[in-house]
Design a protein around this motif. Sequence first.
Motif, mmCIF file in Angstrom:
data_model
loop_
_atom_site.group_PDB
_atom_site.id
_atom_site.type_symbol
_atom_site.label_atom_id
_atom_site.label_comp_id
_atom_site.label_asym_id
_atom_site.label_seq_id
_atom_site.Cartn_x
_atom_site.Cartn_y
_atom_site.Cartn_z
ATOM 1 N N SER A 134 -1.525 -4.745 2.455
ATOM 2 C CA SER A 134 -1.650 -3.660 3.445
ATOM 3 C C SER A 134 -0.514 -3.679 4.445
ATOM 4 N N SER B 56 -13.098 6.396 -8.078
ATOM 5 C CA SER B 56 -12.262 5.688 -7.105
ATOM 6 C C SER B 56 -10.768 5.846 -7.360
ATOM 7 N N ALA C 269 0.841 -1.196 0.000
ATOM 8 C CA ALA C 269 0.000 0.000 0.000
ATOM 9 C C ALA C 269 0.879 1.249 0.000
ATOM 10 N N ALA D 142 -11.886 -7.568 -9.752
ATOM 11 C CA ALA D 142 -11.472 -8.190 -8.507
ATOM 12 C C ALA D 142 -12.219 -9.512 -8.345
ATOM 13 N N LYS E 194 -16.195 -10.060 -8.284
ATOM 14 C CA LYS E 194 -16.851 -8.813 -8.676
ATOM 15 C C LYS E 194 -16.916 -8.683 -10.189
ATOM 16 N N THR F 175 -1.582 -6.844 -7.207
ATOM 17 C CA THR F 175 -1.948 -7.182 -5.837
ATOM 18 C C THR F 175 -1.302 -6.177 -4.898
ATOM 19 N N LYS G 285 -3.862 1.226 -3.066
ATOM 20 C CA LYS G 285 -4.576 0.766 -1.878
ATOM 21 C C LYS G 285 -4.930 -0.707 -2.039
ATOM 22 N N PRO G 286 -5.140 -1.426 -0.944
ATOM 23 C CA PRO G 286 -5.516 -2.840 -1.068
ATOM 24 C C PRO G 286 -6.753 -3.043 -1.933
ATOM 25 N N GLU G 287 -7.665 -2.098 -1.925
ATOM 26 C CA GLU G 287 -8.881 -2.242 -2.737
ATOM 27 C C GLU G 287 -8.623 -2.078 -4.234
ATOM 28 N N ASP G 288 -7.401 -1.710 -4.607
ATOM 29 C CA ASP G 288 -7.028 -1.656 -6.023
ATOM 30 C C ASP G 288 -6.608 -3.030 -6.542
ATOM 31 N N THR G 289 -6.514 -4.015 -5.666
ATOM 32 C CA THR G 289 -6.133 -5.356 -6.076
ATOM 33 C C THR G 289 -7.137 -5.919 -7.062
ATOM 34 N N ALA G 290 -6.647 -6.340 -8.227
ATOM 35 C CA ALA G 290 -7.515 -6.836 -9.289
ATOM 36 C C ALA G 290 -6.657 -7.281 -10.469
#
Length: 124
Positions: A124, A63, A14, A40, A43, A121, A87-92
């Motif tokens: 965090s 985002s 991160a 992701a 999703k 990936t 950010k971790p939520e960008d993992t995809a």
Amino acid sequence: QVQLVESGGGLVQAGDSVRLSCVASGRTWNTLSRAWFRQAPGKDREFVAVIAWVTGSTEYADSVKGRFTISKDDAQNTMYLQMNNLKPEDTAVYYCATSTISAFVSLPEHVDSWGQGTQVTVSS
């Protein structure tokens, strides 16, 4: 038909930065726009950023605004996605896409060709 090949993904922490590349070949003369999408696990595939191929104008998903930058190199027929402050939520899995029917492609159904995808990936 257009062939797209992505590269540049990997495992990062991160706050790190990564640059993705997408090289196009084949019938690229009628490209209107190219974009980055991501998917992701569990999703739907979602829009990230788009660049109008003639004008260079860009649009971004909320985002990623302020963190990601889409750009192109016409001579190399290559598109880039500079991703900062990850950010971790960008993992995809990140996919590049091209469209001959939309000047700012943001819907998967308007995409003519997809790349194979590259995994990003963010830990965090």
